[in-house]
Design an enzyme around this catalytic site. Structure first.
Site, PDB file in Angstrom:
ATOM      1  N   CYS A  77     -15.939  -2.832 -10.429  1.00  0.00           N
ATOM      2  CA  CYS A  77     -14.197  -3.014  -9.667  1.00  0.00           C
ATOM      3  C   CYS A  77     -15.028  -2.772  -8.441  1.00  0.00           C
ATOM      4  CB  CYS A  77     -13.361  -2.441 -10.801  1.00  0.00           C
ATOM      5  SG  CYS A  77     -11.698  -2.291  -9.677  1.00  0.00           S
ATOM      6  N   TYR A 258       8.443  11.562 -33.920  1.00  0.00           N
ATOM      7  CA  TYR A 258       7.889  10.986 -33.525  1.00  0.00           C
ATOM      8  C   TYR A 258       7.887   9.798 -33.237  1.00  0.00           C
ATOM      9  CZ  TYR A 258       6.981  15.859 -31.746  1.00  0.00           C
ATOM     10  OH  TYR A 258       6.887  17.557 -31.536  1.00  0.00           O
ATOM     11  N   GLU A 282      13.043  10.524 -34.119  1.00  0.00           N
ATOM     12  CA  GLU A 282      13.005  10.101 -32.919  1.00  0.00           C
ATOM     13  C   GLU A 282      14.778  10.464 -32.018  1.00  0.00           C
ATOM     14  OE1 GLU A 282      11.248   8.925 -29.052  1.00  0.00           O
ATOM     15  OE2 GLU A 282      10.200   8.478 -30.659  1.00  0.00           O
ATOM     16  N   CYS A 357      -3.065  11.427 -28.282  1.00  0.00           N
ATOM     17  CA  CYS A 357      -3.360  10.447 -27.325  1.00  0.00           C
ATOM     18  C   CYS A 357      -4.079  11.532 -26.358  1.00  0.00           C
ATOM     19  CB  CYS A 357      -2.224  10.332 -26.728  1.00  0.00           C
ATOM     20  SG  CYS A 357      -0.568  10.989 -26.014  1.00  0.00           S
TER      21      CYS A 357
END
Length: 401
Positions: A77, A258, A282, A357
């Site tokens: 890139c 979640y 949630e 994550c």
């Protein structure tokens, strides 16, 4: 900081690059000062331009490589360089070395924050698995920004400054084929584009349209701007890992905390069957609405609340969650936090699958699990975000004897 060694933004210094650190950079030292360096690799001799000053450390960009690592490649890139686009941290790193980089970060965070020993990590076998499809053209959700002239692009690292670009190589091919980057956008500074698994790539409009994503043998209707895994293979990969590690059984009760639009809850419901039960928690209203629609035929109970509130012992009896044999924990990037972890362990499930994550958040929460007498018994890591420093983990935690 001593006056004779003081550095300022824009100064350039020559350093030997040290170990990898979480966040897409490496650690270097100059006259005793710590510098977090982007666009470098361990062992390299480079020239660093200072970009930020902090009391305990500096930040900088590698602007010249004097002695290169064998893992260095020329970025494909043209916007991936110092003072360029901040989206891809690792374009300068060969693909196998990118996964080794991420595995090193996961290990370091579990040692430093999770307080695991090296022998424990060796037993877990921390490696990062490649997902199908290669390291370009995988991103199915892209948020472009427009500069003051209406030119579309992406943001610089740790900045609101827009870098106008002509192509994003990690964007899905259908997103690249749209004319988003060829147009001017004078009336907006955000241009969201999505490529659903069941439809062509499209702009996300103000009145949010609905899209359908398919994973784990189910269709999930969500808002076009709602959360979904950005790599086409990620949802199925993570579900497969969760089911393999957690091994939910017919008749068991499960929590999906979640839970979003219901990806893991649907897979859990398939496994526990009509004799079992699944409860999804949630707090986001669009996620709750999506989950209720997506899971209606599976009999999943959807609770609209924060996980902290849903697990609170003082909730009225009719609001309390039923007993859980197994738990899927998929918190945001900040992690679950000590209060949630302690509430889960107090509930007494036989196993928790933690989908993370962020390895730092995982490390902090693993430490809390361990303080409650639990063990990290298995760990999987996946390269769901090639060319970036991000890595997705699935950890299995079980109560100790």
């Amino acid at each position: 900081m001593a006056a004779d060694t003081e550095l300022y933004e824009g100064d350039k210094v020559e350093v030997t690059v040290g170990p990898i650190a979480h966040g897409g950079h490496c650690v270097a030292r100059h006259e005793g000062q710590v510098i977090f360096v982007r666009h470098a690799l361990p062992g390299e001799r480079v020239v660093v331009e200072i970009t930020e000053l902090h009391k305990a450390y500096l930040r900088g960009d590698c602007v010249e490589v004097l002695q290169a690592s064998p893992d260095r490649i020329t970025p494909r890139c043209p916007y991936a360089h110092a003072n360029g686009c901040g989206g891809c941290d690792l374009q300068h790193v060969a693909s196998p070395a990118q996964r080794e980089w991420k595995a090193a970060v996961v290990r370091e965070q579990l040692v430093r924050l999770g307080r695991l020993g090296e022998a424990e990590l060796d037993a877990l076998g921390v490696t990062v698995a490649e997902l199908p499809g290669g390291d370009e053209g995988w991103r199915t959700r892209v948020r472009y920004r427009a500069d003051a002239l209406g030119r579309p692009g992406l943001l610089k690292h740790r900045s609101n400054e827009v870098v106008a670009i002509g192509r994003c190589r990690i964007a899905h091919p259908e997103i690249q084929a749209l004319d988003v980057l060829e147009r001017r956008w004078p009336d907006t500074d955000l241009i969201d584009v999505v490529k659903p698994s069941s439809a062509p790539a499209q702009l996300v409009q103000d009145p949010p349209q609905r899209i359908v994503e398919r994973a784990a043998g189910h269709d999930f209707t969500i808002s076009a701007g709602g959360f979904w895994q950005v790599h086409p293979a990620a949802a199925d990969t993570l579900v497969e890992a969760v089911l393999e590690l957690l091994d939910p059984r017919p008749g068991e009760h499960a929590w999906d905390l979640y839970g979003g639009a219901g990806l893991f809850a649907a897979a859990l419901a398939d496994r526990v069957g009509v004799t079992g039960a699944v409860t999804l928690v949630e707090s986001a209203r669009d996620g709750v609405a999506a989950a209720r629609g997506n899971l209606a035929a599976l009999g999943v109970r959807v609770v609209e609340a924060t996980v902290e509130r849903a697990l609170h012992r003082d909730r009225r009896p009719k609001e309390r969650l039923p007993h859980a044999d197994v738990v899927v924990l998929d918190p945001p990037r900040t992690g679950a936090g000590a209060a949630v972890v302690k509430a889960i362990t107090a509930a007494g499930p036989r196993a928790v699958a933690y989908v993370a994550c962020d390895p730092a958040a995982l490390g902090r929460d693993v430490r809390t699990f361990r303080e409650q007498g639990w063990k990290l018994t298995a760990l999987r890591a996946y390269d769901c975000f090639p060319q970036t420093h991000h890595v997705e983990c699935v950890a299995l935690l079980n109560p100790g004897e």
